[in-house]
Enzyme design. Sequence first.
Site, short mmCIF file in Angstrom:
data_model
loop_
_atom_site.label_atom_id
_atom_site.label_comp_id
_atom_site.label_asym_id
_atom_site.label_seq_id
_atom_site.Cartn_x
_atom_site.Cartn_y
_atom_site.Cartn_z
N HIS A 1 32.75 69.27 61.27
CA HIS A 1 33.28 69.73 62.49
C HIS A 1 34.68 69.98 63.31
O HIS A 1 34.85 71.12 63.85
CB HIS A 1 32.19 70.28 63.51
CG HIS A 1 30.54 69.85 63.29
ND1 HIS A 1 30.31 68.71 62.69
CD2 HIS A 1 29.59 70.55 62.36
CE1 HIS A 1 28.78 68.62 62.03
NE2 HIS A 1 28.97 69.82 62.21
N ASP B 1 39.47 29.73 36.91
CA ASP B 1 39.31 29.33 35.60
C ASP B 1 40.40 29.45 34.37
O ASP B 1 41.10 30.56 34.06
CB ASP B 1 37.83 30.76 35.26
CG ASP B 1 37.13 29.84 33.78
OD1 ASP B 1 38.36 30.08 32.58
OD2 ASP B 1 36.38 30.48 33.69
N HIS C 1 39.37 29.10 30.29
CA HIS C 1 38.88 30.54 29.25
C HIS C 1 40.37 30.96 28.67
O HIS C 1 40.65 31.64 28.14
CB HIS C 1 38.66 31.79 29.88
CG HIS C 1 38.75 32.55 30.87
ND1 HIS C 1 39.85 32.17 32.52
CD2 HIS C 1 39.29 33.83 30.95
CE1 HIS C 1 40.74 32.94 33.16
NE2 HIS C 1 40.87 34.61 32.04
N HIS D 1 41.38 35.14 26.35
CA HIS D 1 42.99 35.73 26.06
C HIS D 1 44.01 35.19 24.73
O HIS D 1 44.76 36.01 24.85
CB HIS D 1 43.55 35.78 28.03
CG HIS D 1 42.84 35.72 28.57
ND1 HIS D 1 42.31 37.07 28.41
CD2 HIS D 1 42.60 35.76 29.90
CE1 HIS D 1 42.32 37.51 29.47
NE2 HIS D 1 42.11 36.53 31.10
N ASP E 1 38.47 39.83 29.67
CA ASP E 1 37.68 39.16 30.51
C ASP E 1 36.67 40.38 31.65
O ASP E 1 35.48 39.76 31.55
CB ASP E 1 38.27 38.87 32.70
CG ASP E 1 39.43 37.72 32.25
OD1 ASP E 1 39.11 37.00 31.73
OD2 ASP E 1 40.67 37.98 32.92
O1 UNU Z 1 42.75 35.19 32.83
C1 UNU Z 1 44.06 34.02 33.90
N1 UNU Z 1 43.29 33.65 34.86
C2 UNU Z 1 45.79 34.14 33.20
C3 UNU Z 1 45.89 34.99 31.96
C4 UNU Z 1 46.32 32.57 34.26
C5 UNU Z 1 47.36 32.58 33.99
C6 UNU Z 1 48.22 33.54 32.19
C7 UNU Z 1 47.20 34.27 32.29
FE FE Z 2 41.53 36.23 32.58
#
Ligand code: UNU
Ligand code: FE
Length: 446
Positions: free
Chosen positions: A103, A203, A206, A211, A362
Amino acid sequence: QVDVESLVDVKNGIQAKRIFWDQQIYDLEIEQIFGKCWQFLTHDSLIPNPGDFTTGYMAEDEVIVTRQDDGSVKAFLNVCTHRGARLVAAEAGNARAFSCTYHGWSFGMDGALKVVPMEEELYRGSLDKSKFGLREIRVESYRGLYYGNFDAQAPSLNDYLGDVKFYLDIWMDINGGIELVGPPSRSLLNCNWKTPAENFVGDAYHVGWTHLASLMALGGELAAIGGNEAPPNEGLGMQVTSRFGHGFGVLWDAAPAVHAINSKAGTLYREWFASRKPKMVEKLGAKVGRIYGSHLNGTVFPNNSYLLGTNTFKLWVPRGPHQIEVFTWAIVEKEMPAELKNAVVSGMNSTFGSAGMLEADDSDNMETMTQNNRGRMTREGKLNSQLGLGFDKLDPDFPGVIGQSAIGETSYRGFYRAYKEIMGADNWKAILKLDPDAWKHELIGQ
Ligand code: UNU
Ligand code: FE
Ligand code: FES
């Protein structure tokens, strides 16, 4: 009615899987966590001038953040006070006023209701415009980062950040500070907001596994941990957690180690750290100064995460219990030469941007951790964060509770300890009158 006590077992490093699934738990989080905690809004560098604004979210609430004529920053619900339509559709810009599309009610950058179409003729003096300004939100900043809070009782942003300020300063209070590069990229992920928040808070476990392919393809030093071929020893890093759940992990000297060794970006970045590091060591001593130039992964509780080295800055905005909208900015140091800034931003995009390699690695984990709980048996289960439990300690040189290895779940435990405390508290007053050191004993177990 949610039994908060049953959600987190601090002593044993256990959480209930339901925290990733139940609607009632999510509804309580919206009240208790997002209703009471500081949530990231924007950075100085994204709204440098009077009239500059960004729009975004504090959980499910839409907000506008505006730079005032006097240089201060205000935030408001991005909702018209007439019939509740969204006020500003643009993600960012510069304006003198905001006019509602419905409005035409118009508000100043200070939130005041300034103009109502045909006010004289239609309302005939009966509308008190001073009562219909935008709903203002409490805003405070730390080193150029602005956060909003819906709770007037909440501790200051300074006190809320607590022990982690010491560590944030190591990379924010240098070289003229940091900038965030926007506009943020945005993507939807079908996961609970805590799955990436906990991943970023603590984390490193992982990294060499999830990765693997990306680290090999990228060709930096971190490729060496790909496939867990070379399990990092205790000296590879550490973790830190703090009273209100903020925490981070350190991979010593690995800030540029994601970037290919002989790439242009990698070379520029390695040279940058090498040239700046001696100053930091002089200022902080070798032990603490080593954090500058190390790879950091962290979360500011509840849903604001960062990686330093890959320089991504994230907000995990909840969209119900099973979905988030990810907002991604790049972090650069203000004094970096333009060429390095560009390299850092494009490096961030290829790793943790919406279509980045590591982001994609991820995502599937985050989604299955959430979606598997549709199974009525699965959702009764428990989550394990016991890695390093029993080995956490205090250190006179490092504020907070310290996990002694890069790979551990110390900061998971700190995140969920705070989560439980805030979820179960009547109000901030009740939290703040607890012994300010009790949380450390709770985590260390003595
Ligand atoms: O995924 C992660 N937290 C990460 C990736 C950490 C360090 C290097 C690459
Ligand atoms: Fe990661
Ligand atoms: Fe950690 Fe499966 S090995 S979730």
